[in-house]
Design an enzyme around this catalytic site. Structure first.
Site, short mmCIF file in Angstrom:
data_model
loop_
_atom_site.label_atom_id
_atom_site.label_comp_id
_atom_site.label_asym_id
_atom_site.label_seq_id
_atom_site.Cartn_x
_atom_site.Cartn_y
_atom_site.Cartn_z
N GLU A 153 -17.09 -18.28 -11.38
CA GLU A 153 -18.20 -18.74 -11.05
C GLU A 153 -18.15 -19.46 -10.40
O GLU A 153 -18.58 -20.45 -9.50
CB GLU A 153 -16.84 -20.29 -11.95
CG GLU A 153 -16.47 -20.31 -13.14
CD GLU A 153 -15.37 -21.45 -13.42
OE1 GLU A 153 -14.66 -22.55 -12.40
OE2 GLU A 153 -15.30 -21.93 -14.14
N GLU A 309 -14.26 -18.56 -21.12
CA GLU A 309 -12.67 -19.46 -19.95
C GLU A 309 -12.92 -20.34 -21.08
O GLU A 309 -14.08 -21.05 -21.22
CB GLU A 309 -12.51 -19.55 -19.07
CG GLU A 309 -12.68 -18.54 -17.91
CD GLU A 309 -12.35 -19.20 -16.55
OE1 GLU A 309 -12.29 -20.12 -16.21
OE2 GLU A 309 -13.01 -18.27 -15.31
C1 GAL Z 1 -11.76 -22.12 -13.57
C2 GAL Z 1 -11.76 -20.89 -12.85
C3 GAL Z 1 -9.83 -20.08 -13.96
C4 GAL Z 1 -9.26 -20.88 -13.67
C5 GAL Z 1 -9.94 -22.33 -14.70
C6 GAL Z 1 -9.30 -22.47 -14.69
O1 GAL Z 1 -12.67 -22.38 -13.05
O2 GAL Z 1 -12.31 -19.59 -13.77
O3 GAL Z 1 -9.52 -19.13 -12.89
O4 GAL Z 1 -9.12 -21.58 -12.67
O5 GAL Z 1 -10.70 -22.59 -14.08
O6 GAL Z 1 -9.47 -23.55 -15.47
#
Ligand code: GAL
Ligand code: ZN
Length: 668
Positions: A153, A309
């Protein structure tokens, strides 16, 4: 997704971030067994593992990773292997404190969280490239590794740095862009507020100033900051390619994230990936996540993409973290498949027991397998297994929403007629199309528009000459366009295009906007409609343009206030197509009527028979019908088809349970 990766994963990828180093090795066998039970075939490993991978300079202590990857390979689970460079370890920061980023008001951020680096610091870049090379050398050709995941990110938490090293890098970037200081002074409007520079070293990043910063400087700094992070990505990608050529490389975008110009970035990614965290407390969570999916597909030029994710249930980082409703994880996951996703991953596999994210959901919750979340995880794995036929298929779209990050940066700068938020505007235009089952691409103003029938231009404040010509050419060759207020106002240096707005499109639209009359927050102005019967009168919000008709026909008129009787929306025949203009933001029903009319004019099917909250998208030979409602719903589909998820024949009448889903294909 590349052919190679599809071979490795076959069908739709399923899994999540797997952080074995956070757990005793004795749990790993259970992880693998449960992954098999859930149908997991792809996990991301090592994203934040720098301190465990390289506890000291030059030293890769990766025995733990060798063992974990070995177990995954034996189980036939593919790995999206991270380079691990997103969070520099304490030893590196101690040796090079200049790595810590500095905010616009000069505060240096401290160690103790994550993603605490300035992208312009040579010591950081060198260390990140060193780790990426070591990882690539060690794991190139490993049977588990199907894809490389660079950093994480980019821009999240620290989208830009204002330190002295960043200032130097910004000057280099400006020198490359302008060559001479005189050209920079010209582009930045140096005559205003006594800002002419006489030497390059006087030029600074837009740090906290007494009042509004120079908007063109601000815009260049946004361009620079996106490019600077991209340079970090590129450096790691090149290091990987030396040892592991041919294995696809990705990094994960944040959805609708302003700091990174995703069109520029996506061109450098083998696989485009995104993280999507709509708030379950938002009744339109599914709308925002659909926009995320469409955007991710679009920046990649239509290529299948990876949902890298999402949360299987609640996150931990909002003030109140509402859980996903039963079935919502499944519905949003299948939405991603419907809109072009070829892999559905979550953060994270096993909910953490320690650290800042211990209250973030995992596929395997703290409660263990006797839990709603786990049952939903297993069910989704089974569903995704049935959807293998859509992997790799395209998602056709006839409508494009123009989006340009440069315009977004410029639009949301201060000192404008009114504060506008692009995501909110995009959502207004996207909503009625989503509800009508119209699939939308996002397109860059200079991109190829020839495949679309209708192009929407919401608040495209900044447009290049090439972008302006591109839209005009699209309309001249029979395309239908709908342009909103505050579009085509400035050029790429944020210089007003003079002579009446929107200067590049006055002929196309058959009008001239003489001035702006924005409305205060919450204010509405009644509109008289000249639309056909059944298209209700409504109201305008946010903005009013003072429109001088030069050939266009009015569709809506202001019904009160200083502008009573004057046009608020217009249409104008042009080049075999039609050009619509919106000088205000109409209420939802009126905007829907206008978009329905534009779709009709463009020959795009605009369904009015879908219950609100039911999504319909075509991918390849399948029609996805997804209810985001938490109650049952019945409606007519027309015809009978086979549901891939149940093998039932359904239609013409369908009854969906709460968050019920059909994936329909022709009966054989
Ligand atoms: C994202 C990040 C992950 C985790 C996730 C939690 O921004 O890439 O590592 O922290 O959020 O929602
Ligand atoms: Zn910096």
């Amino acid at each position: 997704m590349s052919r190679r990766e599809r071979q490795a994963v076959r069908g739709i990828g399923y899994g999540g971030d797997y952080n074995p180093e956070q757990w005793p090795e004795s749990t790993w066998a259970e992880d693998i067994r449960l992954m098999a039970e859930a149908g997991v075939n792809l996990v991301t490993v090592g994203v934040f593992s720098w301190s465990r991978l390289q506890p000291a300079p030059s030293d890769l202590t990766a025995g733990w990773l060798d063992r974990a990857l070995g177990l995954l390979a034996d189980a036939g689970i593919g790995v999206d292997l991270a380079t691990g460079t997103a969070s520099p370890p304490p030893w590196l920061v101690a040796a090079h404190p200049e790595i810590l980023p500095v905010t616009a008001d000069g505060r240096r951020l401290a160690l103790g969280s994550r993603q605490h680096y300035c992208p312009s610091v040579p010591a950081f870049r060198a260390a990140a490239v060193d780790l990426a090379s070591r990882m690539a050398r060690r794991y190139a050709g490993h049977p588990a590794v199907t894809m490389w995941h660079v950093s994480n990110e980019y821009g999240c938490h620290v989208p830009a740095c204002y330190c002295e090293l960043s200032a130097e890098a910004f000057r280099d970037w400006l020198r490359a862009r302008y060559g001479e200081l005189g050209r920079l002074n010209e582009a930045w409007g140096g005559a205003v507020w006594s800002q002419d520079y006489t030497s390059w070293d006087q030029v600074q990043p837009p740090r906290t100033t007494p009042t509004f910063p120079n908007p063109a400087q601000h815009l260049d700094f946004a361009r620079f900051s996106s490019d600077e992070l991209l340079a970090c990505y590129r450096a790691e990608r090149e290091a990987i390619a030396v040892h592991s050529p041919g294995t696809p490389v990705t990094t994960n975008f944040l959805s609708l994230f302003r700091p990174l110009d995703q069109f520029r970035w996506a061109a450098e990614l083998d696989v485009v990936a995104v993280d999507s965290y709509p708030d379950p407390a938002d009744a339109e969570a599914h709308l925002l996540s659909a926009m995320t999916c469409d955007l991710t597909r679009s920046v990649g030029g239509g290529r299948p993409w990876v949902l890298m994710e999402q949360a299987p249930n609640a996150v931990n980082w909002r003030p109140v973290n509402v859980p996903k409703a039963p079935g919502q994880y499944r519905a949003l996951s299948l939405q991603a498949v419907a809109r072009g996703g070829d892999a559905i991953l979550s953060f994270q596999w096993r909910a953490a027991a320690t650290g800042a994210e211990k209250f973030h959901s995992g596929m395997l919750p703290h409660a263990g397998t006797d839990s709603r979340v786990w049952r939903e995880v297993v069910r989704l794995g089974a569903d995704l297994g049935l959807l293998a036929p859509v992997a790799g298929c395209e998602v056709p779209a006839e409508v494009a929403l123009l989006l340009d990050w440069e315009s977004w940066w410029a639009l949301e700068a201060d000192s404008h007629p009114r504060r506008l938020r692009l995501i909110e505007l995009l959502r207004e235009f996207y909503r009625p199309l989503f509800e009508a089952g119209v699939t939308v691409d996002f397109a860059h103003p200079e991109g190829d528009l020839s495949g679309y029938r209708l192009v929407l231009v919401p608040a495209l404040y900044l447009v290049s000459d090439a972008g302006a010509d591109n839209v005009r050419r699209f309309a001249a060759t029979g395309g239908t366009v709908l342009i909103s207020f505050f579009s085509g106002i400035v050029d790429t240096s944020e210089r007003i295009r003079l002579g009446g707005y929107p200067a590049p499109w006055r002929d196309l639209l058959g009008l001239r906007v003489e001035e702006f009359a924005p409305l205060p927050d919450g204010a509405v102005v009644r509109l008289d409609s000249v639309l056909e019967a059944g298209e209700a009168d409504g109201s305008g919000r946010v903005w009013q343009d003072v429109i001088d008709l030069r050939g266009a026909d009015p569709l809506l008129r202001y019904a009160e206030g200083h502008l009573a009787g004057q046009p608020a929306a217009t249409s104008h025949p042009y080049g075999g197509g039609e050009a619509f203009y919106l000088g205000t933001l109409p209420d939802r029903a009126t905007l829907r009527a206008l978009l329905a009319r534009a779709c009709h004019r463009a020959g795009v099917a605009f369904r009015t028979d879908l219950p609100p909250g039911v999504e319909m998208v075509r991918r390849g030979g399948c029609l996805f019908v997804i209810s985001h409602l938490d109650r049952p719903v019945e409606f007519e589909l027309g015809g009978k088809s086979l549901d891939l998820l149940t093998s039932d024949i359904v239609g013409p009448a369908v009854a969906l349970g709460p968050r019920g889903i059909l994936v329909l294909t022709a009966r054989d």
